[in-house]
Design a protein around this motif. Sequence first.
Motif, mmCIF file in Angstrom:
data_model
loop_
_atom_site.group_PDB
_atom_site.id
_atom_site.type_symbol
_atom_site.label_atom_id
_atom_site.label_comp_id
_atom_site.label_asym_id
_atom_site.label_seq_id
_atom_site.Cartn_x
_atom_site.Cartn_y
_atom_site.Cartn_z
ATOM 1 N N ARG A 54 53.623 -80.942 1.089
ATOM 2 C CA ARG A 54 52.280 -81.431 0.753
ATOM 3 C C ARG A 54 51.346 -81.543 1.950
ATOM 4 O O ARG A 54 50.148 -81.663 1.792
ATOM 5 N N SER A 55 51.898 -81.544 3.139
ATOM 6 C CA SER A 55 51.042 -81.696 4.323
ATOM 7 C C SER A 55 51.430 -80.674 5.381
ATOM 8 O O SER A 55 52.479 -80.036 5.276
ATOM 9 N N ASP A 56 50.607 -80.536 6.401
ATOM 10 C CA ASP A 56 50.925 -79.629 7.509
ATOM 11 C C ASP A 56 52.206 -80.069 8.213
ATOM 12 O O ASP A 56 53.006 -79.237 8.624
ATOM 13 N N ASP A 57 52.399 -81.392 8.329
ATOM 14 C CA ASP A 57 53.613 -81.913 8.961
ATOM 15 C C ASP A 57 54.860 -81.512 8.164
ATOM 16 O O ASP A 57 55.864 -81.100 8.742
ATOM 17 N N GLU A 58 54.782 -81.629 6.832
ATOM 18 C CA GLU A 58 55.913 -81.237 5.975
ATOM 19 C C GLU A 58 56.179 -79.741 6.076
ATOM 20 O O GLU A 58 57.322 -79.314 6.121
ATOM 21 N N ARG A 59 55.098 -78.947 6.103
ATOM 22 C CA ARG A 59 55.241 -77.484 6.214
ATOM 23 C C ARG A 59 55.921 -77.120 7.532
ATOM 24 O O ARG A 59 56.798 -76.275 7.586
#
Length: 157
Positions: free
Chosen positions: A77-82
Amino acid sequence: VTEEQLAALFINVGQVVDCRMCGDPNSVLRFAFIEFTDEEGARAALNLSGTVLGYYPVRVLPSKTAIAPVNPTFLPRSDDEREMCARTIYCTNIDKKVSQADVKLFFESICGEVYRLRLLGDYQHNTRIAFVEFVMAESATAALNCSGVILGSLPIR
C-alpha cells in the motif's frame, strides 16, 4: 531449454503473451506456463504435446492454475511496503537440521546483509520455509540465483 526456445516453439500456434519456466534448472522435471492472447492459441498449443525440445518431448496440458488477477488488498500500500517487498525473498525446501543462524550466514555470505529473517516450520512437514529480508534489493535479486544450492542436505528453492 531456455524460455526463449520454449516461446519460439509455441509462437507458431498463437501469439504468446508470457512464458515462464519453473522448477530446478538442473532437473528434467521442469515445467512452464505459456500464456496466449486468446483461447484459440492455447487450444492449438495442446497439439504440440510430444514435440521434442532439447532432448525430451514436451507434454502440453491446459493449466489448472490460470494466472489470475491479484486481489488488490494483498498488494503493497505504500512506497515503504513496496521497497520491503523488493528486498524480501521466500525460500522453501530448507532442511530442518539447519538453524536460523545458518540460513542467515548462508545468504549473507553469498548475497549481502540480511535485515530480518523468519524461519518457519511445523511437525507435519520435513522441511521449513523462510522469508528473508535484505538491506538492499540487489541482494534479494542475487538470492534468487541460489535456487538449487545445497543448504544442509537439501537444495533450497
